[in-house]
Design a protein around this motif. Structure first.
Motif, PDB file in Angstrom:
ATOM      1  N   VAL A   1      -0.442   8.782  -3.543  1.00 25.62           N
ATOM      2  CA  VAL A   1      -0.930   8.345  -4.756  1.00 25.62           C
ATOM      3  C   VAL A   1      -2.227   9.126  -4.750  1.00 25.62           C
ATOM      4  O   VAL A   1      -2.470   9.548  -6.095  1.00 25.62           O
ATOM      5  CB  VAL A   1      -1.148   6.859  -4.692  1.00 25.62           C
TER       6      VAL A   1
ATOM      7  N   SER B   1      10.712   1.790   3.050  1.00 24.98           N
ATOM      8  CA  SER B   1       9.294   0.937   3.031  1.00 24.98           C
ATOM      9  C   SER B   1       9.479   0.545   4.495  1.00 24.98           C
ATOM     10  O   SER B   1      10.224   0.367   5.263  1.00 24.98           O
ATOM     11  CB  SER B   1       9.479  -0.094   2.143  1.00 24.98           C
TER      12      SER B   1
ATOM     13  N   LEU C   1       3.832   0.321  -6.898  1.00 28.14           N
ATOM     14  CA  LEU C   1       4.245   0.757  -5.616  1.00 28.14           C
ATOM     15  C   LEU C   1       5.249  -0.230  -4.934  1.00 28.14           C
ATOM     16  O   LEU C   1       5.611  -0.156  -3.962  1.00 28.14           O
ATOM     17  CB  LEU C   1       2.763   0.468  -4.533  1.00 28.14           C
TER      18      LEU C   1
ATOM     19  N   PHE D   1       4.923   6.182  -0.717  1.00 30.81           N
ATOM     20  CA  PHE D   1       4.636   7.230  -2.078  1.00 30.81           C
ATOM     21  C   PHE D   1       3.449   7.569  -1.428  1.00 30.81           C
ATOM     22  O   PHE D   1       2.367   6.917  -0.607  1.00 30.81           O
ATOM     23  CB  PHE D   1       4.224   6.142  -2.983  1.00 30.81           C
TER      24      PHE D   1
ATOM     25  N   SER E   1       1.029  -1.282   0.004  1.00 26.01           N
ATOM     26  CA  SER E   1      -0.070   0.059  -0.079  1.00 26.01           C
ATOM     27  C   SER E   1       0.894   1.240  -0.126  1.00 26.01           C
ATOM     28  O   SER E   1       1.883   1.299   0.656  1.00 26.01           O
ATOM     29  CB  SER E   1      -0.872   0.198   1.234  1.00 26.01           C
ATOM     30  N   SER E   2       0.353   2.517  -0.621  1.00 33.54           N
ATOM     31  CA  SER E   2       1.165   3.464  -0.374  1.00 33.54           C
ATOM     32  C   SER E   2       0.962   4.061   0.885  1.00 33.54           C
ATOM     33  O   SER E   2       0.058   3.769   1.551  1.00 33.54           O
ATOM     34  CB  SER E   2       0.464   4.447  -1.564  1.00 33.54           C
TER      35      SER E   2
END
Length: 241
Positions: free
Chosen positions: A203, A232, A51, A201, A36-37
Motif C-alpha cells: 500500500v 493471506s 485490505l 497487498f 494489515s497489508s
C-alpha cells in the motif's frame, strides 16, 4: 479453504475454526483484531475494507459471533460506518450453540468530540450501544447519547471501560480498533490476544499502524497459531497474563 500451518498442518472445517477462535472461559478475555497489508498499512483511503480478504472476513465474523461485546473507538466506528451487529441465521445458530446472547452490543470509547449524538452506531443499533467516556464530556452530550438509546458510562481510562464490561457480564471482548484505543489497552496491560491478518497487498502511503500511544516496554508474545488460505496469513498471538 483455510489451512493451519502451525503448530500442525491440516485443513480446517468451520467447527475447527470455531474452536480455534472461541474465547476461553476466563472472566475477561480481550482479543484485538486487525488486518494489515504486507507493508504494514491498516487502511486504504481511511478504511480497512480495502485490505480485507475472504479468509480475513471468516475470522472477523468469528470474532463477532463468539464475543459478548464488540469494543471499538469512536473514530473507527464513524469512519467504518458501524451500525451495530445484525446476525443472520448462521450467526444466530452459532451464538445459540455457544450460549451467547442473540445480539452482541457494541461498546464505543470516546472523549466526546468524535461521537455525535446521532451516530449510526447508536441510532441504528438493534440493542443499546454502550458508550464509555470521561468526566470531561459535557453533560448535555452524555444526555443526548442516552436519549438516543445508548447506555452511557463515565470511566477514567480504557482499562476502566474493560472492567465495567466484565462487571456487566460482557467479559468476552472483541476489540476492532482503532489504533489509539489499541494503544491504550496495551498500556493498561489488558490485551489477552492479538489476531492479525496479513493481507497480500502493498500500500505504501501514510496509513497508520495498528497501535498508537505512549511508549511501553516491548511485551513478548506467544505465537498461538498460523493459518493461511494461500494468500493471506492469519496470526494469533497471546500475551502474558
Amino acid at each position: 479453504m483455510i489451512r493451519q500451518v502451525w503448530p500442525a498442518e491440516r485443513d480446517l472445517a468451520d467447527e475447527d475454526l470455531e474452536q480455534l477462535y472461541r474465547y476461553p472461559a476466563d472472566p475477561r478475555w480481550l482479543a484485538v483484531n486487525f488486518v494489515s497489508s504486507a507493508d504494514g498499512a491498516i487502511t486504504v483511503d481511511g478504511v480497512s475494507g480495502g485490505l480485507s480478504t475472504p479468509a480475513d472476513r471468516i475470522v472477523y465474523r468469528l470474532g463477532n459471533d463468539l464475543a459478548d461485546v464488540v469494543l471499538v473507538g469512536a473514530g473507527t466506528a464513524m469512519a467504518e460506518g458501524f451500525e451495530g451487529l445484525r446476525p443472520d441465521a448462521r450467526t444466530a445458530e452459532r451464538r445459540r450453540r455457544f450460549g451467547r446472547a442473540p445480539i452482541a452490543p457494541v461498546a464505543v470509547v470516546t472523549s466526546g468530540r468524535s461521537l455525535p449524538p446521532d451516530a449510526p452506531v447508536i441510532t441504528r443499533a438493534l440493542v443499546p450501544t454502550l458508550v464509555f467516556t470521561s468526566a470531561a464530556a459535557p453533560d448535555s452530550l452524555r444526555a443526548a447519547w442516552a436519549s438516543n438509546g445508548a447506555r452511557v458510562f463515565v470511566v477514567d481510562s480504557a482499562a476502566g471501560a474493560v472492567s465495567t464490561l466484565v462487571a456487566e457480564g460482557l467479559g468476552r471482548i472483541d476489540c476492532e480498533g482503532g489504533p489509539r484505543l489499541f494503544g491504550s489497552l496495551i498500556e493498561a496491560g489488558v490485551v489477552d490476544e492479538f489476531r492479525l491478518t496479513v493481507a497480500p497487498f502493498l500500500v505504501a502511503g501514510t496509513s497508520s499502524r495498528a497501535a498508537l500511544g505512549g511508549v511501553v516496554d516491548p511485551a513478548a508474545l506467544e505465537l498461538a497459531s498460523v493459518l493461511t488460505d494461500g494468500a493471506s496469513v492469519l496470526l494469533r498471538y497471546l500475551t502474558a497474563r
